[in-house]
Design a protein around this motif. Structure first.
Motif, PDB file in Angstrom:
ATOM      1  N   GLY A   2      34.571  40.408  48.536  1.00  0.00           N
ATOM      2  CA  GLY A   2      34.799  39.676  49.765  1.00  0.00           C
ATOM      3  C   GLY A   2      35.603  40.470  50.780  1.00  0.00           C
ATOM      4  O   GLY A   2      36.203  41.507  50.471  1.00  0.00           O
ATOM      5  N   ALA A   3      35.611  39.959  52.026  1.00  0.00           N
ATOM      6  CA  ALA A   3      36.331  40.653  53.101  1.00  0.00           C
ATOM      7  C   ALA A   3      37.816  40.747  52.799  1.00  0.00           C
ATOM      8  O   ALA A   3      38.460  41.757  53.095  1.00  0.00           O
ATOM      9  CB  ALA A   3      36.099  39.923  54.418  1.00  0.00           C
ATOM     10  N   ARG A   4      38.384  39.686  52.185  1.00  0.00           N
ATOM     11  CA  ARG A   4      39.828  39.701  51.873  1.00  0.00           C
ATOM     12  C   ARG A   4      40.142  40.798  50.872  1.00  0.00           C
ATOM     13  O   ARG A   4      41.126  41.530  51.021  1.00  0.00           O
ATOM     14  CB  ARG A   4      40.248  38.348  51.316  1.00  0.00           C
ATOM     15  N   ALA A   5      39.303  40.942  49.851  1.00  0.00           N
ATOM     16  CA  ALA A   5      39.529  41.969  48.844  1.00  0.00           C
ATOM     17  C   ALA A   5      39.438  43.358  49.462  1.00  0.00           C
ATOM     18  O   ALA A   5      40.238  44.253  49.151  1.00  0.00           O
ATOM     19  CB  ALA A   5      38.509  41.836  47.712  1.00  0.00           C
ATOM     20  N   GLU A   6      38.444  43.564  50.348  1.00  0.00           N
ATOM     21  CA  GLU A   6      38.286  44.853  50.999  1.00  0.00           C
ATOM     22  C   GLU A   6      39.492  45.204  51.865  1.00  0.00           C
ATOM     23  O   GLU A   6      39.942  46.351  51.882  1.00  0.00           O
ATOM     24  CB  GLU A   6      37.011  44.845  51.842  1.00  0.00           C
ATOM     25  N   LEU A   7      40.023  44.197  52.578  1.00  0.00           N
ATOM     26  CA  LEU A   7      41.190  44.440  53.418  1.00  0.00           C
ATOM     27  C   LEU A   7      42.401  44.805  52.580  1.00  0.00           C
ATOM     28  O   LEU A   7      43.146  45.744  52.892  1.00  0.00           O
ATOM     29  CB  LEU A   7      41.487  43.197  54.262  1.00  0.00           C
ATOM     30  N   ASP A  52      43.387  40.017  42.147  1.00  0.00           N
ATOM     31  CA  ASP A  52      44.036  38.937  42.898  1.00  0.00           C
ATOM     32  C   ASP A  52      43.105  38.400  43.976  1.00  0.00           C
ATOM     33  O   ASP A  52      42.995  37.183  44.185  1.00  0.00           O
ATOM     34  CB  ASP A  52      45.333  39.436  43.519  1.00  0.00           C
ATOM     35  N   ALA A  53      42.436  39.298  44.691  1.00  0.00           N
ATOM     36  CA  ALA A  53      41.518  38.875  45.746  1.00  0.00           C
ATOM     37  C   ALA A  53      40.329  38.109  45.169  1.00  0.00           C
ATOM     38  O   ALA A  53      39.908  37.085  45.722  1.00  0.00           O
ATOM     39  CB  ALA A  53      41.043  40.093  46.527  1.00  0.00           C
ATOM     40  N   GLY A  63      34.676  35.761  36.164  1.00  0.00           N
ATOM     41  CA  GLY A  63      33.913  36.679  35.323  1.00  0.00           C
ATOM     42  C   GLY A  63      34.057  38.120  35.766  1.00  0.00           C
ATOM     43  O   GLY A  63      34.286  39.025  34.954  1.00  0.00           O
ATOM     44  N   THR A  64      33.945  38.363  37.068  1.00  0.00           N
ATOM     45  CA  THR A  64      34.113  39.711  37.608  1.00  0.00           C
ATOM     46  C   THR A  64      35.535  40.205  37.386  1.00  0.00           C
ATOM     47  O   THR A  64      35.769  41.383  37.087  1.00  0.00           O
ATOM     48  CB  THR A  64      33.788  39.726  39.109  1.00  0.00           C
ATOM     49  N   SER A  65      36.491  39.292  37.536  1.00  0.00           N
ATOM     50  CA  SER A  65      37.900  39.647  37.314  1.00  0.00           C
ATOM     51  C   SER A  65      38.140  40.057  35.873  1.00  0.00           C
ATOM     52  O   SER A  65      38.854  41.031  35.599  1.00  0.00           O
ATOM     53  CB  SER A  65      38.797  38.461  37.673  1.00  0.00           C
ATOM     54  N   GLU A 142      46.342  31.881  39.280  1.00  0.00           N
ATOM     55  CA  GLU A 142      47.746  32.289  39.337  1.00  0.00           C
ATOM     56  C   GLU A 142      48.218  32.824  37.986  1.00  0.00           C
ATOM     57  O   GLU A 142      48.892  33.857  37.912  1.00  0.00           O
ATOM     58  CB  GLU A 142      48.622  31.115  39.769  1.00  0.00           C
ATOM     59  N   CYS A 143      47.886  32.132  36.917  1.00  0.00           N
ATOM     60  CA  CYS A 143      48.372  32.533  35.598  1.00  0.00           C
ATOM     61  C   CYS A 143      47.681  33.799  35.101  1.00  0.00           C
ATOM     62  O   CYS A 143      48.315  34.641  34.450  1.00  0.00           O
ATOM     63  CB  CYS A 143      48.185  31.387  34.602  1.00  0.00           C
TER      64      CYS A 143
END
Length: 441
Positions: A2-7, A52-53, A63-65, A142-143
């Motif tokens: 996502g855009a947030r992760a890229e930033l 985190d993103a 799953g990706t995390s 969060e956890c």
């Protein structure tokens, strides 16, 4: 992604590149063993930034995390990619076997891979992280993140210090630089404590993801006495590096223990911050699943240390933050604050380093929850002083009343003698009055 992760990754990568271009120093600490390798290890924080993103998206990508947690992406090692999971799975546990801090945690949780279990259950929505209602995704995200940061990475950071000190004792006949393992683990410990994104002198700490950044954030939330936790830890890391280079293993061992105790402080502060925010009586308007989740994540990261000092206090934390409770903070922030305040010395922590949560002092109800901790006295000590003051006031009043009674008796006897001698027309002074004593406790 996502855009947030890229930033997030772009900002972290830019900060990291600036550090690499300038020196062999990270957060004020200069690596002496293969600095480029140390920076490569520190890049593990970029995995954390991406995870985190991913878990913060409207529809979290658990799953990706989990895949990134398991395989790694940004930090290379001799065997391929370094992963956060590798710090707390069975391979990581095997490296830490026999080390006192790891053994304490493994014994308390009854699980040699306790941190991995915590994170995987959060990512999979299993165990304590199943059937949590509307806030389940928030709690799991969060956890999962804080389990990686403050259980997996923190314990492995401690392991690096342990391994370096052990190598020092083993290589006393072959000291640094030939026996570079005596210092290498110590430098690695700083790499994992700091992460790659904080800047040469820590000037970009807000962009980081590991414990250096946590300590920096909590320093903004708490009124603390003396030097900051990061300042103290940096000083001790530098001194430990010098001791290991000089072959002074005993000094390095002492510094290792002092660093571990200081590392506990931001975790305790994190728990206290969210204990206040999750308390329904504290007046924090936005309290919800996030506050409960963060409180439990920080609690899980310190529970074995708390239990070692006081099993009663550990049980109190579980009762107030455990995810299977109907609601958090049933006993309230007052109870948590007071219980923790009473065991800091047993945890090897200075209460002045923990300080006082600013928002709790300033809050409408929270201001009544804690005192301002003037003089660094514990709650029990202050209660004892208050009782002593009350007792002193009572004693003074009793003495004053006794004195007045004796004076009145003497005055009556004098007047009887005057009357008998015909001096009854002499001026009679007004009867003395007792001063009123007031006290505030």
């Amino acid at each position: 992604m996502g855009a947030r992760a890229e930033l997030i990754l772009a900002v972290a990568a830019a900060a990291m590149a600036a550090v690499w271009a300038q020196s062999d120093t990270l957060g004020g600490y200069t690596f002496v063993v293969e600095p480029s390798e140390m920076f490569e290890r520190a890049k593990l924080d970029l995995d954390q930034a991406e995870i985190d993103a991913l878990t913060s998206e409207a529809t979290p990508k658990f799953g990706t995390s989990k895949e990134l947690f398991t395989t790694g992406k940004h930090s290379s090692s001799d065997d391929g990619l370094r992963s956060i999971r590798g710090f707390c799975n069975s391979e990581g546990a095997a490296k830490m076997e026999g080390e006192p801090q790891y053994e304490l945690f493994a014994k308390y949780y009854g699980d040699e891979t306790y941190a991995e279990t915590f994170v995987v259950n959060a990512l999979d929505g299993e165990g304590d992280f199943s059937d949590l209602g509307d806030g389940e995704n928030v709690i799991r995200g969060e956890c999962a993140n804080k389990g990686m940061q403050y259980q997996c990475v923190v314990m492995y950071t401690i392991h690096e210090l342990e391994s370096s000190v052990n190598a020092c004792f083993e290589n006393q006949t072959n000291p640094f630089p030939d026996g570079e393992s005596t210092v290498k683990g110590w430098d690695e410990g700083w790499a994992f404590y700091a992460g790659s994104s904080i800047g040469t002198e820590g000037e970009n700490a807000e962009n980081g993801w590991f414990q250096y950044t946590l300590a920096n954030k909590r320093a903004e939330d708490f009124a603390m006495e003396g030097e900051s936790i990061n300042g103290q830890i940096l000083t001790k890391f530098r001194a430990g590096q010098e001791a290991l280079i000089d072959g002074d293993c005993e000094a390095a061992e002492d510094l290792k223990s002092e660093i571990v105790n200081l590392m506990k402080v931001p975790l305790v502060q994190g728990m206290l911050r969210y204990a206040y925010r999750a308390d329904p009586n504290a007046g924090f308007a936005d309290a919800g699943a996030k506050e409960w989740a963060e409180g439990w994540a920080f609690t899980a990261a310190i529970l074995p240390w708390v239990d070692e000092a006081s099993s009663k206090t550990a049980d109190l934390l579980v009762r107030n933050f455990g995810l299977q409770q109907d609601s958090p903070m049933q006993d309230g922030y007052r109870e948590i604050f007071s219980a923790m305040d009473g065991i800091y010395s047993d945890m090897g922590i200075d209460s002045g380093d923990v300080g006082t949560l600013t928002e709790a002092v300033e809050g409408e109800d929270g201001g009544e929850v804690v005192d301002d901790d003037e003089g660094g006295l514990s709650a029990g000590a202050k209660a004892g002083i208050a009782i002593g003051v009350i007792a002193l006031v009572v004693t003074l009043i009793a003495g004053l009343l006794s004195l007045l009674k004796r004076r009145k008796s003497h005055y009556d006897t004098s007047m009887d003698k005057a009357y008998i001698s015909g001096a009854s027309d002499h001026h009679i002074p007004a009867e003395p009055y007792a001063a009123r004593a007031e006290t505030r406790v």
